[in-house]
Design a protein around this motif. Structure first.
Motif, PDB file in Angstrom:
ATOM      1  N   PRO A  34       0.831  -1.204   0.000  1.00 51.58           N
ATOM      2  CA  PRO A  34       0.000   0.000   0.000  1.00 51.58           C
ATOM      3  C   PRO A  34       0.868   1.258   0.000  1.00 51.58           C
ATOM      4  N   GLY A  35       0.486   2.236  -0.822  1.00 52.20           N
ATOM      5  CA  GLY A  35       1.217   3.494  -0.858  1.00 52.20           C
ATOM      6  C   GLY A  35       2.540   3.456  -1.588  1.00 52.20           C
ATOM      7  N   GLU A  36       2.848   2.356  -2.260  1.00 52.06           N
ATOM      8  CA  GLU A  36       4.126   2.198  -2.952  1.00 52.06           C
ATOM      9  C   GLU A  36       3.943   2.410  -4.450  1.00 52.06           C
ATOM     10  N   THR A  37       5.014   2.871  -5.102  1.00 50.68           N
ATOM     11  CA  THR A  37       5.032   2.945  -6.564  1.00 50.68           C
ATOM     12  C   THR A  37       6.059   1.963  -7.111  1.00 50.68           C
ATOM     13  N   LEU A  38       5.585   1.068  -7.952  1.00 48.14           N
ATOM     14  CA  LEU A  38       6.465   0.164  -8.687  1.00 48.14           C
ATOM     15  C   LEU A  38       6.550   0.660 -10.123  1.00 48.14           C
ATOM     16  N   GLY A  39       7.752   1.028 -10.541  1.00 48.12           N
ATOM     17  CA  GLY A  39       7.970   1.398 -11.933  1.00 48.12           C
ATOM     18  C   GLY A  39       8.244   0.158 -12.754  1.00 48.12           C
ATOM     19  N   LEU A  40       7.581   0.062 -13.886  1.00 44.84           N
ATOM     20  CA  LEU A  40       7.749  -1.096 -14.766  1.00 44.84           C
ATOM     21  C   LEU A  40       8.290  -0.584 -16.097  1.00 44.84           C
ATOM     22  N   VAL A  41       9.510  -0.977 -16.428  1.00 47.04           N
ATOM     23  CA  VAL A  41      10.182  -0.453 -17.605  1.00 47.04           C
ATOM     24  C   VAL A  41      10.616  -1.577 -18.522  1.00 47.04           C
ATOM     25  N   GLY A  42      10.888  -1.198 -19.766  1.00 42.79           N
ATOM     26  CA  GLY A  42      11.358  -2.156 -20.752  1.00 42.79           C
ATOM     27  C   GLY A  42      11.095  -1.625 -22.135  1.00 42.79           C
ATOM     28  N   ALA A  43      11.756  -2.210 -23.117  1.00 42.01           N
ATOM     29  CA  ALA A  43      11.592  -1.788 -24.499  1.00 42.01           C
ATOM     30  C   ALA A  43      10.189  -2.115 -24.992  1.00 42.01           C
ATOM     31  N   SER A  44       9.792  -1.472 -26.083  1.00 44.37           N
ATOM     32  CA  SER A  44       8.487  -1.755 -26.688  1.00 44.37           C
ATOM     33  C   SER A  44       8.377  -3.238 -27.002  1.00 44.37           C
ATOM     34  N   GLY A  45       7.207  -3.821 -26.694  1.00 42.37           N
ATOM     35  CA  GLY A  45       6.979  -5.227 -26.982  1.00 42.37           C
ATOM     36  C   GLY A  45       7.455  -6.174 -25.911  1.00 42.37           C
ATOM     37  N   CYS A  46       7.916  -5.637 -24.753  1.00 43.05           N
ATOM     38  CA  CYS A  46       8.457  -6.526 -23.718  1.00 43.05           C
ATOM     39  C   CYS A  46       7.373  -7.148 -22.854  1.00 43.05           C
ATOM     40  N   ARG A 218      10.401   1.359  -6.237  1.00 47.62           N
ATOM     41  CA  ARG A 218      11.104   0.215  -6.814  1.00 47.62           C
ATOM     42  C   ARG A 218      10.903   0.211  -8.318  1.00 47.62           C
ATOM     43  N   ILE A 219      11.821  -0.456  -9.011  1.00 47.61           N
ATOM     44  CA  ILE A 219      11.733  -0.590 -10.461  1.00 47.61           C
ATOM     45  C   ILE A 219      11.865  -2.065 -10.824  1.00 47.61           C
ATOM     46  N   ALA A 220      10.961  -2.526 -11.690  1.00 49.52           N
ATOM     47  CA  ALA A 220      11.062  -3.862 -12.280  1.00 49.52           C
ATOM     48  C   ALA A 220      11.319  -3.692 -13.771  1.00 49.52           C
ATOM     49  N   VAL A 221      12.270  -4.426 -14.280  1.00 47.13           N
ATOM     50  CA  VAL A 221      12.667  -4.339 -15.681  1.00 47.13           C
ATOM     51  C   VAL A 221      12.157  -5.569 -16.419  1.00 47.13           C
ATOM     52  N   MET A 222      11.438  -5.347 -17.518  1.00 43.52           N
ATOM     53  CA  MET A 222      10.906  -6.458 -18.302  1.00 43.52           C
ATOM     54  C   MET A 222      11.663  -6.613 -19.609  1.00 43.52           C
ATOM     55  N   ARG A 246      20.785  -2.092 -18.077  1.00 42.05           N
ATOM     56  CA  ARG A 246      21.970  -1.305 -18.459  1.00 42.05           C
ATOM     57  C   ARG A 246      21.713  -0.525 -19.743  1.00 42.05           C
ATOM     58  N   ALA A 247      21.015  -1.136 -20.684  1.00 42.24           N
ATOM     59  CA  ALA A 247      20.702  -0.440 -21.932  1.00 42.24           C
ATOM     60  C   ALA A 247      19.767   0.734 -21.691  1.00 42.24           C
ATOM     61  N   LEU A 248      18.797   0.566 -20.802  1.00 44.13           N
ATOM     62  CA  LEU A 248      17.864   1.651 -20.507  1.00 44.13           C
ATOM     63  C   LEU A 248      18.573   2.814 -19.821  1.00 44.13           C
ATOM     64  N   VAL A 249      19.477   2.502 -18.888  1.00 44.84           N
ATOM     65  CA  VAL A 249      20.229   3.558 -18.209  1.00 44.84           C
ATOM     66  C   VAL A 249      21.120   4.302 -19.194  1.00 44.84           C
ATOM     67  N   ALA A 250      21.785   3.565 -20.052  1.00 46.48           N
ATOM     68  CA  ALA A 250      22.696   4.192 -21.018  1.00 46.48           C
ATOM     69  C   ALA A 250      21.966   5.097 -21.997  1.00 46.48           C
ATOM     70  N   ALA A 251      20.675   4.815 -22.214  1.00 53.54           N
ATOM     71  CA  ALA A 251      19.898   5.607 -23.170  1.00 53.54           C
ATOM     72  C   ALA A 251      19.485   6.960 -22.607  1.00 53.54           C
ATOM     73  N   VAL A 252      19.650   7.161 -21.291  1.00 50.09           N
ATOM     74  CA  VAL A 252      19.273   8.432 -20.654  1.00 50.09           C
ATOM     75  C   VAL A 252      20.546   9.059 -20.100  1.00 50.09           C
ATOM     76  N   PRO A 253      21.104  10.085 -20.791  1.00 45.36           N
ATOM     77  CA  PRO A 253      22.435  10.594 -20.416  1.00 45.36           C
ATOM     78  C   PRO A 253      22.588  10.974 -18.946  1.00 45.36           C
ATOM     79  N   HIS A 254      21.596  11.681 -18.358  1.00 45.12           N
ATOM     80  CA  HIS A 254      21.810  12.125 -16.969  1.00 45.12           C
ATOM     81  C   HIS A 254      21.726  10.962 -15.997  1.00 45.12           C
ATOM     82  N   LEU A 255      20.962   9.891 -16.342  1.00 45.25           N
ATOM     83  CA  LEU A 255      20.961   8.709 -15.489  1.00 45.25           C
ATOM     84  C   LEU A 255      22.282   7.958 -15.586  1.00 45.25           C
ATOM     85  N   ALA A 256      22.846   7.939 -16.785  1.00 43.14           N
ATOM     86  CA  ALA A 256      24.150   7.298 -16.946  1.00 43.14           C
ATOM     87  C   ALA A 256      25.202   8.024 -16.126  1.00 43.14           C
ATOM     88  N   ARG A 257      25.105   9.384 -16.087  1.00 42.94           N
ATOM     89  CA  ARG A 257      26.059  10.153 -15.267  1.00 42.94           C
ATOM     90  C   ARG A 257      25.838   9.885 -13.787  1.00 42.94           C
TER      91      ARG A 257
END
Length: 261
Positions: A34-46, A218-222, A246-257
């Motif tokens: 309760p009260g939590e945010t789970l981020g769900l990330v991944g490339a299109s079609g994942c 939290r973040i879950a990667v698909m 790693r690919a998702l992080v590298a695609a966002v310059p300020h997150l990679a920094r």
């Protein structure tokens, strides 16, 4: 620790297209407090959007289980499902497609109040005004046509419509991806403020890791229908373990920094 609001175990879903078998979900398991945010990330079609639609019962899974608010979510049918659905709402990428284009803002926001008998008819105008205020829109927008609103305003109305039902969980499927950067930032701030005020839980689905990082605990990667990484948001960004993360992080310059700095 709070008991889990949502428990998903072993979800599977297969589609057949052009003679091919596509495993959209492959043994997906997750929990949400309760009260939590789970981020769900991944490339299109994942499989992110398929998972969202299974969670809100728009698509039936082939296997697995979902427990929501302590109950077997997949066993509900008919009137019990309609009553329970108010507690789990969804906001889509394109709110205009989810609205009657001839509707007014007031019409959109009173529909859930009427359908679920949450307020007497005489109280609808006050409820609509309060909902608009909560999402940062003037109450006098109630009389405006949905078609007359900007994309950001429509998304605020979509969030207000979900809030009208006083849900425990809102699933947001690419809900800010069609908005420009400034509007996107304001909607993300709104979501965080609403969560702090009311204890809402979110599943925030996006291919944009920066947006997910901004709102998620939290973040879950698909990848390929599976969850390949799941952990605290800062940890996944700073020390991603899977190739997909790693690919998702590298695609966002300020997150990679942030990861290297």
């Amino acid at each position: 620790m709070n008991a889990a609001l949502l428990e998903v175990a072993g979800l599977t879903k297969t589609f057949h297209s052009g003679g091919r078998r596509v495993a959209a979900l492959d043994d997906v398991s997750l929990t949400l407090a309760p009260g939590e945010t789970l981020g769900l990330v991944g490339a299109s079609g994942c499989g992110k959007s398929t998972l969202a639609r299974v969670l809100v019962r728009l698509v039936a899974p082939d296997g697995g289980s979902i427990r929501f608010r302590g109950a077997n979510w997949l066993s509900l049918e008919g009137a019990p499902l309609r009553r329970a659905r108010r507690h789990l709402q969804m906001v889509f990428q394109d709110p205009l497609a989810a609205f009657n284009p001839r509707a007014t803002v007031a019409g959109v926001l009173t529909d859930p109040l009427r359908i679920h008998a949450l307020a007497p008819r005489a109280g609808w105008p006050d409820e609509v005004a309060q909902l608009l205020t909560r999402v940062g829109l003037p109450p006098d927008h109630a009389g405006r046509s949905i078609l007359d609103l900007s994309g950001g305003q429509r998304q605020r109305v979509a969030i207000a419509r979900a809030l009208a039902l006083k849900p425990d969980l809102i699933v947001l499927d690419e809900a800010v991806s069609a908005l420009d950067v400034a509007v996107r930032a304001r909607i993300l701030e709104l979501l965080v403020d609403l969560q702090r005020a009311s204890g809402l839980a979110y599943i925030f689905i996006s291919h944009d890791l920066a947006a997910v990082r901004a709102v998620s605990h939290r973040i879950a990667v698909m990848e390929g229908g599976r969850i390949v990484e799941n952990g605290p948001a800062a940890q996944v960004v700073r020390a991603p373990e899977s190739a997909a993360a790693r690919a998702l992080v590298a695609a966002v310059p300020h997150l990679a920094r942030e990861r290297t700095g």
